[in-house]
Motif scaffolding. Structure first.
Motif, PDB file in Angstrom:
ATOM      1  N   GLY A 101       0.806  -1.207   0.000  1.00 51.62           N
ATOM      2  CA  GLY A 101       0.000   0.000   0.000  1.00 51.62           C
ATOM      3  C   GLY A 101       0.842   1.262   0.000  1.00 51.62           C
TER       4      GLY A 101
ATOM      5  N   ASN B 110       1.047   5.625  -1.001  1.00 51.58           N
ATOM      6  CA  ASN B 110       0.842   6.483  -2.170  1.00 51.58           C
ATOM      7  C   ASN B 110       2.187   6.719  -2.855  1.00 51.58           C
TER       8      ASN B 110
ATOM      9  N   ARG C 156     -11.106   9.683   1.731  1.00 52.14           N
ATOM     10  CA  ARG C 156     -10.784   9.614   0.312  1.00 52.14           C
ATOM     11  C   ARG C 156     -10.503  11.039  -0.153  1.00 52.14           C
TER      12      ARG C 156
ATOM     13  N   PRO D 251      -4.301   7.674  -2.849  1.00 54.14           N
ATOM     14  CA  PRO D 251      -4.471   6.665  -1.801  1.00 54.14           C
ATOM     15  C   PRO D 251      -3.937   7.088  -0.437  1.00 54.14           C
TER      16      PRO D 251
ATOM     17  N   GLN E 273      -6.678   5.349   4.512  1.00 58.41           N
ATOM     18  CA  GLN E 273      -7.031   5.896   3.205  1.00 58.41           C
ATOM     19  C   GLN E 273      -6.615   4.894   2.132  1.00 58.41           C
ATOM     20  N   GLY E 274      -7.203   4.991   0.971  1.00 58.11           N
ATOM     21  CA  GLY E 274      -6.810   4.147  -0.153  1.00 58.11           C
ATOM     22  C   GLY E 274      -7.425   2.764  -0.165  1.00 58.11           C
TER      23      GLY E 274
ATOM     24  N   MET F 186      -9.376   1.827  -3.110  1.00 57.65           N
ATOM     25  CA  MET F 186      -8.575   1.752  -4.323  1.00 57.65           C
ATOM     26  C   MET F 186      -7.727   0.486  -4.356  1.00 57.65           C
TER      27      MET F 186
ATOM     28  N   MET G 269      -5.291   0.074  -2.241  1.00 62.29           N
ATOM     29  CA  MET G 269      -3.954   0.540  -1.861  1.00 62.29           C
ATOM     30  C   MET G 269      -4.027   1.094  -0.438  1.00 62.29           C
ATOM     31  N   ARG G 270      -4.344   0.221   0.502  1.00 66.03           N
ATOM     32  CA  ARG G 270      -4.582   0.655   1.882  1.00 66.03           C
ATOM     33  C   ARG G 270      -3.351   1.371   2.441  1.00 66.03           C
ATOM     34  N   SER G 271      -3.599   2.537   2.988  1.00 64.56           N
ATOM     35  CA  SER G 271      -2.540   3.376   3.530  1.00 64.56           C
ATOM     36  C   SER G 271      -2.913   3.807   4.935  1.00 64.56           C
TER      37      SER G 271
END
Length: 282
Positions: free
Chosen positions: A20, A22, A210, A222, A250-251, A254, A256-258
């Motif tokens: 994950g 960004n 988001r 993300p 966040q993410g 998508m 792309m877990r952050s």
């Protein structure tokens, strides 16, 4: 120096461990390239932001470019820069001079190949959001007034860049976010916004967010450190029971877990410390 002599690192900031985060580009060199060269490189990299840094006066001069435009401050690219500086120059705190602010970033490497990094945001401020902007944003995403969390009124929040904060009443509404990119770009340009922070409060200290970034030509980020800092400053201003810090996921929508953490000092307008891990990408 040319772009050929100084390749751009790709680093995922605010990762969830080894996955994950960004992705951001990081360019470092003796002297910053001309603005048109930085813009072209950022467009070629294609990430939501690329940070460009050159040493100056015991610190680093930094500028940020999205694929479409320069932005005044980018949190995740700053975290990525902290990881790059720690890797090249050792663990420590680095002074950064932005276009309109002076901040710091800290990077510390661990045995697993990750870097723990933290930034101190520019000063924060907020105010109630323009009702016309709120109505336009709700229409953009297909939300209604009933979809908002009544505990957190829509706000205009700044922490180095300007953001609209819209708190939603349910996780399902956050997951359902959809909008037209060009319409979003026009709205953000009209009101001078860098992102729109859509947030859902799972608890007083855990938020899911988001961040549409249409003005930069990016549908969604993300992980957004600048948006998290702005959200944290806004929560402080409205007296939200944050207990001194919030965690942000966040993410997730998508794939792309952050994970982001924001420490919130008591002094109104003071800097927010935003931290997380960063991983170097192949």
């Amino acid at each position: 120096m040319t772009e050929h002599q100084d390749p751009i690192l790709r680093i995922a900031a605010f990762s969830d461990g080894a996955v994950g985060g960004n992705p951001a580009g990081v360019w470092t060199g003796a002297v910053l390239p001309p603005a048109d060269v930085m813009q072209r490189l950022a467009h070629q990299v294609g990430f939501s932001e690329t940070a460009f840094a050159a040493p100056v006066d015991g610190g680093w001069r930094v500028r940020y470019f999205s694929p479409a435009s320069e932005v005044p401050f980018c949190g995740h690219a700053t975290i990525a820069l902290g990881a790059a500086l720690a890797g090249a120059h050792g663990d420590g705190v680095y002074a950064l001079t932005l276009n309109a602010a002076a901040i710091t970033v800290e990077g510390r490497r661990d045995a697993g190949g990750l870097v723990s990094a933290a930034l101190q945001s520019p000063p924060t401020f907020s105010r109630a959001a323009d009702p016309a902007l709120v109505q336009a944003a709700l229409a953009l995403f297909g939300y209604g007034e009933a979809d908002l969390d009544p505990r957190i009124a829509p706000g205009f929040a700044h922490a180095g860049a300007d953001h609209l904060v819209l708190a939603l009443a349910s996780r399902a509404k956050l997951a359902a976010m959809r909008y037209d990119l060009e319409a979003g770009r026009a709205l953000m340009a009209a009101y001078g916004l860098t992102t729109i922070v859509l947030a859902w409060a799972e608890t007083g200290r855990l938020f899911h967010t988001r961040n549409p970034f249409a003005i930069g030509g990016v549908y969604e980020d993300p992980a957004t450190g600048a948006g998290t800092a702005a959200l944290a400053g806004y929560l402080r201003d409205i007296g939200w029971p944050h207990g001194g810090a919030i965690d942000v996921v966040q993410g997730e929508d998508m794939g792309m877990r952050s994970r982001l953490h924001a420490d919130i000092g008591a002094l109104p307008g003071s800097s927010i410390r935003v931290s997380g891990t960063a991983r170097f990408m192949a």
